[in-house]
Design a protein around this motif. Structure first.
Motif, PDB file in Angstrom:
ATOM      1  N   ASP A   1       6.583 -13.013   3.377  1.00 35.47           N
ATOM      2  CA  ASP A   1       6.892 -12.203   4.856  1.00 35.47           C
ATOM      3  C   ASP A   1       6.674 -10.689   4.668  1.00 35.47           C
ATOM      4  OD1 ASP A   1       7.747 -14.769   5.705  1.00 35.47           O
ATOM      5  OD2 ASP A   1       9.894 -14.387   5.411  1.00 35.47           O
ATOM      6  N   ARG A   2       6.947 -10.141   3.671  1.00 34.98           N
ATOM      7  CA  ARG A   2       6.739  -8.525   3.337  1.00 34.98           C
ATOM      8  C   ARG A   2       5.340  -8.338   3.614  1.00 34.98           C
ATOM      9  NH1 ARG A   2       9.610  -5.983  -1.262  1.00 34.98           N
ATOM     10  NH2 ARG A   2      11.630  -6.791  -0.299  1.00 34.98           N
ATOM     11  N   THR A   3       4.511  -9.392   2.796  1.00 32.67           N
ATOM     12  CA  THR A   3       2.964  -9.105   2.523  1.00 32.67           C
ATOM     13  C   THR A   3       2.440  -9.293   3.897  1.00 32.67           C
ATOM     14  OG1 THR A   3       3.082  -9.727   0.415  1.00 32.67           O
ATOM     15  CG2 THR A   3       1.115  -9.616   1.746  1.00 32.67           C
ATOM     16  N   ALA A   4       3.051 -10.142   4.749  1.00 32.16           N
ATOM     17  CA  ALA A   4       2.520 -10.413   6.079  1.00 32.16           C
ATOM     18  C   ALA A   4       2.903  -9.316   7.127  1.00 32.16           C
ATOM     19  CB  ALA A   4       3.181 -11.606   6.740  1.00 32.16           C
ATOM     20  N   TYR A   5       3.882  -8.580   6.929  1.00 31.05           N
ATOM     21  CA  TYR A   5       4.479  -7.479   7.717  1.00 31.05           C
ATOM     22  C   TYR A   5       3.441  -6.398   7.236  1.00 31.05           C
ATOM     23  CZ  TYR A   5       6.964  -3.099   8.803  1.00 31.05           C
ATOM     24  OH  TYR A   5       7.228  -1.919   9.533  1.00 31.05           O
ATOM     25  N   ASN A   6       3.133  -6.054   6.027  1.00 29.34           N
ATOM     26  CA  ASN A   6       2.512  -4.981   5.521  1.00 29.34           C
ATOM     27  C   ASN A   6       0.894  -5.372   6.104  1.00 29.34           C
ATOM     28  OD1 ASN A   6       4.550  -3.829   4.297  1.00 29.34           O
ATOM     29  ND2 ASN A   6       3.801  -4.783   2.407  1.00 29.34           N
ATOM     30  N   GLN A   7       0.408  -6.267   6.174  1.00 21.39           N
ATOM     31  CA  GLN A   7      -0.968  -6.553   6.902  1.00 21.39           C
ATOM     32  C   GLN A   7      -1.160  -5.980   8.310  1.00 21.39           C
ATOM     33  OE1 GLN A   7      -1.288 -10.800   5.529  1.00 21.39           O
ATOM     34  NE2 GLN A   7      -3.139 -10.366   4.338  1.00 21.39           N
ATOM     35  N   GLU A   8       0.047  -6.674   9.019  1.00 21.76           N
ATOM     36  CA  GLU A   8       0.018  -6.217  10.534  1.00 21.76           C
ATOM     37  C   GLU A   8       0.327  -4.858  10.536  1.00 21.76           C
ATOM     38  OE1 GLU A   8       3.450  -8.068  12.039  1.00 21.76           O
ATOM     39  OE2 GLU A   8       2.513 -10.145  11.927  1.00 21.76           O
ATOM     40  N   ARG A   9       1.007  -4.186   9.685  1.00 21.12           N
ATOM     41  CA  ARG A   9       1.155  -2.738   9.556  1.00 21.12           C
ATOM     42  C   ARG A   9      -0.174  -1.889   9.352  1.00 21.12           C
ATOM     43  NH1 ARG A   9       5.197   0.101   5.412  1.00 21.12           N
ATOM     44  NH2 ARG A   9       3.228  -0.794   4.192  1.00 21.12           N
TER      45      ARG A   9
ATOM     46  N   ILE B   1     -13.346   7.087   5.021  1.00 19.70           N
ATOM     47  CA  ILE B   1     -11.903   6.928   4.153  1.00 19.70           C
ATOM     48  C   ILE B   1     -10.983   6.035   4.958  1.00 19.70           C
ATOM     49  CG2 ILE B   1      -9.983   8.232   3.362  1.00 19.70           C
ATOM     50  CD1 ILE B   1     -11.799  10.754   3.165  1.00 19.70           C
ATOM     51  N   ASP B   2     -10.922   6.181   6.055  1.00 23.04           N
ATOM     52  CA  ASP B   2      -9.652   5.144   6.842  1.00 23.04           C
ATOM     53  C   ASP B   2     -10.240   3.725   6.767  1.00 23.04           C
ATOM     54  OD1 ASP B   2      -8.257   7.224   7.643  1.00 23.04           O
ATOM     55  OD2 ASP B   2      -9.581   7.380   9.597  1.00 23.04           O
ATOM     56  N   HIS B   3     -11.549   3.372   6.733  1.00 18.42           N
ATOM     57  CA  HIS B   3     -11.759   2.048   6.622  1.00 18.42           C
ATOM     58  C   HIS B   3     -11.807   1.636   5.143  1.00 18.42           C
ATOM     59  CE1 HIS B   3     -13.527   0.679  10.664  1.00 18.42           C
ATOM     60  NE2 HIS B   3     -13.395   1.838  10.746  1.00 18.42           N
ATOM     61  N   GLY B   4     -12.169   2.607   4.295  1.00 17.16           N
ATOM     62  CA  GLY B   4     -11.904   2.141   2.888  1.00 17.16           C
ATOM     63  C   GLY B   4     -10.767   1.898   2.259  1.00 17.16           C
ATOM     64  N   LEU B   5      -9.793   2.779   2.716  1.00 14.63           N
ATOM     65  CA  LEU B   5      -8.481   2.511   2.463  1.00 14.63           C
ATOM     66  C   LEU B   5      -7.925   1.246   3.111  1.00 14.63           C
ATOM     67  CD1 LEU B   5      -6.894   5.892   2.850  1.00 14.63           C
ATOM     68  CD2 LEU B   5      -7.076   4.789   0.894  1.00 14.63           C
ATOM     69  N   PHE B   6      -8.196   0.828   4.237  1.00 15.53           N
ATOM     70  CA  PHE B   6      -7.877  -0.395   4.797  1.00 15.53           C
ATOM     71  C   PHE B   6      -8.346  -1.790   4.299  1.00 15.53           C
ATOM     72  CE2 PHE B   6      -9.027  -3.867   7.902  1.00 15.53           C
ATOM     73  CZ  PHE B   6      -7.763  -4.316   8.342  1.00 15.53           C
ATOM     74  N   ALA B   7      -9.773  -1.564   3.788  1.00 10.95           N
ATOM     75  CA  ALA B   7     -10.342  -2.720   3.080  1.00 10.95           C
ATOM     76  C   ALA B   7      -9.651  -2.722   1.800  1.00 10.95           C
ATOM     77  CB  ALA B   7     -11.920  -2.559   2.555  1.00 10.95           C
ATOM     78  N   ASP B   8      -9.210  -1.774   0.826  1.00 14.32           N
ATOM     79  CA  ASP B   8      -8.664  -1.803  -0.321  1.00 14.32           C
ATOM     80  C   ASP B   8      -7.346  -2.529  -0.192  1.00 14.32           C
ATOM     81  OD1 ASP B   8     -10.911  -0.812  -1.469  1.00 14.32           O
ATOM     82  OD2 ASP B   8     -10.069   1.324  -1.855  1.00 14.32           O
ATOM     83  N   ARG B   9      -6.432  -1.972   0.805  1.00 14.06           N
ATOM     84  CA  ARG B   9      -5.006  -2.255   1.003  1.00 14.06           C
ATOM     85  C   ARG B   9      -4.956  -3.880   1.349  1.00 14.06           C
ATOM     86  NH1 ARG B   9      -2.932   3.053   3.933  1.00 14.06           N
ATOM     87  NH2 ARG B   9      -2.434   4.259   2.076  1.00 14.06           N
ATOM     88  N   MET B  10      -6.023  -4.371   2.267  1.00 17.75           N
ATOM     89  CA  MET B  10      -6.003  -5.548   2.763  1.00 17.75           C
ATOM     90  C   MET B  10      -6.625  -6.620   1.630  1.00 17.75           C
ATOM     91  SD  MET B  10      -5.009  -5.897   5.931  1.00 17.75           S
ATOM     92  CE  MET B  10      -5.255  -7.340   6.473  1.00 17.75           C
ATOM     93  N   GLN B  11      -7.113  -6.161   0.982  1.00 14.90           N
ATOM     94  CA  GLN B  11      -7.549  -6.923  -0.344  1.00 14.90           C
ATOM     95  C   GLN B  11      -6.622  -7.469  -1.216  1.00 14.90           C
ATOM     96  OE1 GLN B  11     -10.809  -5.462  -2.831  1.00 14.90           O
ATOM     97  NE2 GLN B  11     -11.407  -7.333  -3.655  1.00 14.90           N
ATOM     98  N   ARG B  12      -5.765  -6.235  -1.483  1.00 16.78           N
ATOM     99  CA  ARG B  12      -4.570  -6.401  -2.116  1.00 16.78           C
ATOM    100  C   ARG B  12      -3.341  -7.430  -1.514  1.00 16.78           C
ATOM    101  NH1 ARG B  12      -0.759  -2.152  -5.456  1.00 16.78           N
ATOM    102  NH2 ARG B  12       1.321  -3.439  -5.302  1.00 16.78           N
ATOM    103  N   TYR B  13      -3.297  -7.124  -0.215  1.00 11.49           N
ATOM    104  CA  TYR B  13      -2.399  -7.995   0.462  1.00 11.49           C
ATOM    105  C   TYR B  13      -2.886  -9.490   0.577  1.00 11.49           C
ATOM    106  CZ  TYR B  13      -0.038  -3.704   1.821  1.00 11.49           C
ATOM    107  OH  TYR B  13       0.534  -2.507   1.637  1.00 11.49           O
ATOM    108  N   ASP B  14      -4.295  -9.745   0.551  1.00 13.99           N
ATOM    109  CA  ASP B  14      -4.751 -11.162   0.671  1.00 13.99           C
ATOM    110  C   ASP B  14      -4.457 -11.860  -0.642  1.00 13.99           C
ATOM    111  OD1 ASP B  14      -5.625 -10.759   3.215  1.00 13.99           O
ATOM    112  OD2 ASP B  14      -7.901 -10.436   2.462  1.00 13.99           O
ATOM    113  N   TYR B  15      -4.625 -10.923  -1.926  1.00 14.54           N
ATOM    114  CA  TYR B  15      -4.218 -11.552  -3.179  1.00 14.54           C
ATOM    115  C   TYR B  15      -2.909 -11.900  -2.981  1.00 14.54           C
ATOM    116  CZ  TYR B  15      -3.043 -11.867  -7.998  1.00 14.54           C
ATOM    117  OH  TYR B  15      -2.078 -12.288  -9.208  1.00 14.54           O
TER     118      TYR B  15
END
Length: 267
Positions: free
Chosen positions: A123-131, A189-203
């Motif tokens: 649930d926390r990961t889903a919230y982080n993805q939405e954020r 940078i904004d798109h790079g950070l988004f991609a990196d974080r979403m990749q981690r959250y997907d895992y």
């Protein structure tokens, strides 16, 4: 002179190589030192039983900030048994397998850690993805506002008669080209950070929903298996893991934790 120089260079090179060999990377190891320890699929595996509840455990891997254990819980009793991976916890022990205490608290408390709750973490990961999606949308709005302001400034300064002189025109172009480049860099940078974080959250979503052990009710004769994630603590030399099977009894397992130098492969 050349001979001395060559000898000096040789000693320097030898020292550098010796230093590099002495700085071999350390790898994390965790192995069971209690219970019935056997090798299964090449890994040391331990087993302990209390009141008909059997816990079989082996070290899987170091997963980000967690120690992942491959655990199977078997119900050999004559009653249903509720399994919740979040109930696993461990007490940190020192080299002599004595309890490590938190020195900052008074009175001192044992250094203990509880396993991650996979449902809560999912649930926390889903919230982080939405954020992160909202954060990227906000960044896009800000970038658009910055770009509009830069274009307006560029147009206004270009139409200013005082800026028609060559030196002023060049200065104006350099200034606004730098502004455009900065806005483009921020966008990347904004798109790079988004991609990196979403990749981690997907895992992490995959970890909590697919790999981790799930809460379940075991009927007599049933078992459940999955990964249990315990927070890693460098202060622990041993991990005294316990899993409660009643209000007064627990299954107890001890693992030794250490960092060892990785063996150099022979070429």
């Amino acid at each position: 002179m050349k001979t001395r120089k060559n000898i000096l260079i040789s000693w320097v090179c030898f020292g550098i190589l010796a230093g590099l060999s002495g700085c071999a990377p350390k790898v994390y190891q965790l192995r069971p030192v209690s219970g019935d320890v056997v090798r299964i699929e090449g890994r040391p595996t331990t087993k302990a039983e209390t009141n008909g509840i059997v816990v079989v455990a082996s070290y899987e891997r170091l997963d980000l900030q967690y120690v992942a254990l491959d655990i199977e819980v078997k119900n050999k009793s004559d009653r249903p048994f509720e399994v919740d991976p979040a109930d696993f916890q461990y007490t940190a022990l020192d080299e002599e397998q004595k309890t490590v205490f938190i020195t900052t608290s008074s009175p001192q408390k044992p250094l203990m850690f509880s396993a991650a709750d996979p449902i809560r973490e999912a649930d926390r990961t889903a919230y982080n993805q939405e954020r992160e999606v909202k954060r990227l949308k906000t960044a896009k709005v800000i970038n658009t506002v910055l770009l509009v302001a830069a274009v307006a400034s560029d147009v206004a300064s270009s139409s200013n008669r005082n800026n028609h002189r060559p030196e002023r025109w060049v200065q104006n172009r350099v200034t606004h080209d730098n502004i455009y480049a900065a806005i483009q860099a921020k966008r990347m940078i904004d798109h790079g950070l988004f991609a990196d974080r979403m990749q981690r959250y997907d895992y992490e979503t995959y970890r909590w929903k697919e790999l981790s052990m799930k809460p379940t009710t075991l009927r007599p004769g049933e078992s459940v298996r999955g990964l249990v994630y315990l927070p890693m603590s460098r202060d622990a030399k041993y991990m005294l893991i316990n899993y409660p099977v009643s209000d007064t009894e627990s299954v107890m397992l001890t693992f030794q934790q250490e960092w060892v130098k990785e063996k150099q492969r022979k070429k």
